[in-house]
Design a protein around this motif. Sequence first.
Motif, PDB file in Angstrom:
ATOM      1  N   UNK A 122      49.825  59.255 -34.815  1.00  0.00           N
ATOM      2  CA  UNK A 122      49.101  59.823 -33.559  1.00  0.00           C
ATOM      3  C   UNK A 122      47.836  59.131 -33.086  1.00  0.00           C
ATOM      4  N   UNK A 123      47.487  59.068 -31.973  1.00  0.00           N
ATOM      5  CA  UNK A 123      46.232  58.361 -31.441  1.00  0.00           C
ATOM      6  C   UNK A 123      45.529  59.536 -30.672  1.00  0.00           C
ATOM      7  N   UNK A 124      44.161  60.079 -30.984  1.00  0.00           N
ATOM      8  CA  UNK A 124      43.464  60.961 -30.414  1.00  0.00           C
ATOM      9  C   UNK A 124      42.139  60.615 -30.249  1.00  0.00           C
ATOM     10  N   UNK A 125      41.375  61.471 -29.585  1.00  0.00           N
ATOM     11  CA  UNK A 125      39.861  61.143 -29.139  1.00  0.00           C
ATOM     12  C   UNK A 125      39.681  59.976 -28.188  1.00  0.00           C
ATOM     13  N   UNK A 126      38.597  59.373 -28.043  1.00  0.00           N
ATOM     14  CA  UNK A 126      38.233  58.660 -27.140  1.00  0.00           C
ATOM     15  C   UNK A 126      38.964  57.155 -27.402  1.00  0.00           C
ATOM     16  N   UNK A 127      39.473  57.073 -28.440  1.00  0.00           N
ATOM     17  CA  UNK A 127      40.058  55.549 -28.784  1.00  0.00           C
ATOM     18  C   UNK A 127      41.429  55.718 -28.215  1.00  0.00           C
ATOM     19  N   UNK A 128      41.858  56.732 -27.631  1.00  0.00           N
ATOM     20  CA  UNK A 128      43.367  56.832 -26.859  1.00  0.00           C
ATOM     21  C   UNK A 128      43.119  56.492 -25.406  1.00  0.00           C
ATOM     22  N   UNK A 129      41.957  56.513 -24.939  1.00  0.00           N
ATOM     23  CA  UNK A 129      41.606  56.245 -23.529  1.00  0.00           C
ATOM     24  C   UNK A 129      41.984  57.483 -22.726  1.00  0.00           C
ATOM     25  N   UNK A 130      42.412  58.657 -23.460  1.00  0.00           N
ATOM     26  CA  UNK A 130      42.661  59.903 -22.839  1.00  0.00           C
ATOM     27  C   UNK A 130      41.475  60.880 -22.878  1.00  0.00           C
ATOM     28  N   UNK A 131      40.654  60.717 -23.669  1.00  0.00           N
ATOM     29  CA  UNK A 131      39.571  61.785 -23.916  1.00  0.00           C
ATOM     30  C   UNK A 131      38.247  60.941 -23.875  1.00  0.00           C
ATOM     31  N   UNK A 132      37.098  61.424 -23.084  1.00  0.00           N
ATOM     32  CA  UNK A 132      35.968  60.739 -23.089  1.00  0.00           C
ATOM     33  C   UNK A 132      34.782  61.935 -23.395  1.00  0.00           C
ATOM     34  N   UNK A 133      34.824  62.808 -23.963  1.00  0.00           N
ATOM     35  CA  UNK A 133      34.043  63.648 -24.193  1.00  0.00           C
ATOM     36  C   UNK A 133      34.195  64.475 -25.554  1.00  0.00           C
ATOM     37  N   UNK A 134      33.094  64.947 -26.300  1.00  0.00           N
ATOM     38  CA  UNK A 134      33.010  65.559 -27.397  1.00  0.00           C
ATOM     39  C   UNK A 134      34.143  66.724 -27.307  1.00  0.00           C
ATOM     40  N   UNK A 135      34.040  67.515 -26.417  1.00  0.00           N
ATOM     41  CA  UNK A 135      35.158  68.907 -26.256  1.00  0.00           C
ATOM     42  C   UNK A 135      36.529  68.421 -26.244  1.00  0.00           C
ATOM     43  N   UNK A 136      36.712  67.479 -25.413  1.00  0.00           N
ATOM     44  CA  UNK A 136      38.039  66.928 -25.221  1.00  0.00           C
ATOM     45  C   UNK A 136      38.531  66.355 -26.386  1.00  0.00           C
ATOM     46  N   UNK A 137      37.677  65.352 -27.166  1.00  0.00           N
ATOM     47  CA  UNK A 137      38.314  64.681 -28.201  1.00  0.00           C
ATOM     48  C   UNK A 137      38.287  65.575 -29.169  1.00  0.00           C
ATOM     49  N   UNK A 138      37.605  66.636 -29.585  1.00  0.00           N
ATOM     50  CA  UNK A 138      37.701  67.651 -30.620  1.00  0.00           C
ATOM     51  C   UNK A 138      38.931  68.606 -30.631  1.00  0.00           C
ATOM     52  N   UNK A 139      39.099  68.960 -29.355  1.00  0.00           N
ATOM     53  CA  UNK A 139      40.324  69.857 -28.848  1.00  0.00           C
ATOM     54  C   UNK A 139      41.517  68.848 -29.223  1.00  0.00           C
ATOM     55  N   UNK A 140      41.608  67.745 -28.937  1.00  0.00           N
ATOM     56  CA  UNK A 140      42.792  66.809 -29.320  1.00  0.00           C
ATOM     57  C   UNK A 140      43.197  66.749 -30.834  1.00  0.00           C
ATOM     58  N   UNK A 141      42.043  66.755 -31.583  1.00  0.00           N
ATOM     59  CA  UNK A 141      42.203  66.764 -33.032  1.00  0.00           C
ATOM     60  C   UNK A 141      42.896  68.236 -33.349  1.00  0.00           C
ATOM     61  N   UNK A 142      42.336  69.392 -32.770  1.00  0.00           N
ATOM     62  CA  UNK A 142      43.148  70.444 -33.175  1.00  0.00           C
ATOM     63  C   UNK A 142      44.306  70.579 -32.589  1.00  0.00           C
ATOM     64  N   UNK A 143      44.931  70.036 -31.616  1.00  0.00           N
ATOM     65  CA  UNK A 143      46.214  70.089 -31.187  1.00  0.00           C
ATOM     66  C   UNK A 143      47.337  69.405 -31.979  1.00  0.00           C
ATOM     67  N   UNK A 144      46.871  68.254 -32.459  1.00  0.00           N
ATOM     68  CA  UNK A 144      47.518  67.521 -33.337  1.00  0.00           C
ATOM     69  C   UNK A 144      47.784  68.162 -34.624  1.00  0.00           C
ATOM     70  N   UNK A 145      46.939  68.767 -35.282  1.00  0.00           N
ATOM     71  CA  UNK A 145      46.801  69.640 -36.496  1.00  0.00           C
ATOM     72  C   UNK A 145      47.918  70.725 -36.395  1.00  0.00           C
ATOM     73  N   UNK A 146      47.815  71.385 -35.295  1.00  0.00           N
ATOM     74  CA  UNK A 146      48.771  72.443 -34.752  1.00  0.00           C
ATOM     75  C   UNK A 146      50.167  72.134 -34.845  1.00  0.00           C
ATOM     76  N   UNK A 147      50.239  70.925 -34.226  1.00  0.00           N
ATOM     77  CA  UNK A 147      51.548  70.524 -33.922  1.00  0.00           C
ATOM     78  C   UNK A 147      52.148  70.194 -35.373  1.00  0.00           C
TER      79      UNK A 147
END
Length: 456
Positions: A427-452
């Motif tokens: 999985x590639x998450x947070x700002x290194x993915x090019x998908x998120x550009x903020x603290x809240x989005x990056x943090x949320x992406x981590x929670x999403x993958x953990x739940x998946x």
Amino acid sequence: MKYDLLIVGAGPGGIFSAYEAKKLNPELNIGLFEYGNSLEKRHCPIDGVKIKSCINCKSCSIMNGFGGAGAFSDGKYNITNQFGGTLYEHIGRDKAIELMEYVDEINLENGGQNTKLYSNGQTHLKKVCMQNDLHLLEAKVRHLGTDINYIVLQNIYNKLVEEGVEIFFNTHIDRVEKIEEGYRIWSKDQSYEGTNCIISTGRSGSKWMQDICNSLNIHTKSNRVDIGVRVELPYSVFSTLTDELYESKIVYRSQKYQDKVRTFCMNPRGVVVSENTNGIITVNGHSYEDPKLYTENTNFALLVSNHFTEPFKNSNEYGESIARLSNMLGGGVIVQRFGDLIRGQRTTEGRLAESFVRPTLSATPGDLSLVIPKRQLDDIIEMIYQLDKVAPGTANDDTLLYGVEVKFYNLEVEIDENLETKHKGLFVIGDCSGVTHSLSHASASGVHVARYLYQK
């Protein structure tokens, strides 16, 4: 050394993926690998007296270490889909907001309970902006402040350690390999194996991420780069906006070039700081929750988004070349009075000393017109005059402009709705993915993958 889950990068994405994974399954064996230092050892040597500019530490404490580049930011968590990334395009708008609100709850549980949540959904200022061709983006903003953000991160770190997450600091991961049982990562001659692997190396890992994608044959596509300045002016000039909204995300389309210019990272009573990204010195801003740490100024960035078409694909290198030019001319960050810029003259030590605005960062007085390309500089000047209509005083002679501020975005990595690459379990998450550009989005992406992973 074998783990159920390998996490590369202890920024917000990596931290929240480890936090949520352990919460859902305490038996998981998790290894978290970070290039920088632990939180208490992260210290920038610049003191403004003995050391006034960047000395190119091996690992920049502002950019790397537990908490990532956001650890010493002003701790703003923007709960919105209107900016901060395109996570919603992968997981859905409602889900993205739900996860960002969940992240906010975790922050409150870990020391942020007395901080304020701002909202601009019903503000009359939105109409005032629109009447002046400015567009105020809607968001709820939790402002932790640099000081409370540090406390929250320390409390989360303590919980991760208590729950048995193994955290490796000063550990640069050189390569990632796909193996039959999952993944193997290497740091020098030491290897670690895991069934699943999450990569969350943030903005500072942009070049590294491209190398990893090349080695694993993962498709990427070019993203944008934002180039601009950090504006510093008296707190009272922007107080009408910041007292009610704190963070004002305002977008303007320039008349001359039709480029979008936006405000970013607004810091009422804050300080301007420098940061080191891959050896390049750029400028940023921080603010604090504690009134004892307030200054008399407000600072914010003005950024011009630059999107490139074929055949050019090196958007980050374009931004780096402009930042290097600033470093070459000023030895780091350059500061210029707005009035000097308009009159076509460089700011000198004497002119800066006579300014009514006292700079909060020790920067080299100079001429930004020798650094920033004409198109972007014209956009910025036009935006300053437009902001002056809603915040009179923005275009004053003594308004300070620091340059350059560059926001690098990773090449967008090809991932699916679970933020998983073509290689299952990677999985590639947070700002290194090019998908998120903020603290809240990056943090949320981590929670999403953990739940998946838990559901899987």
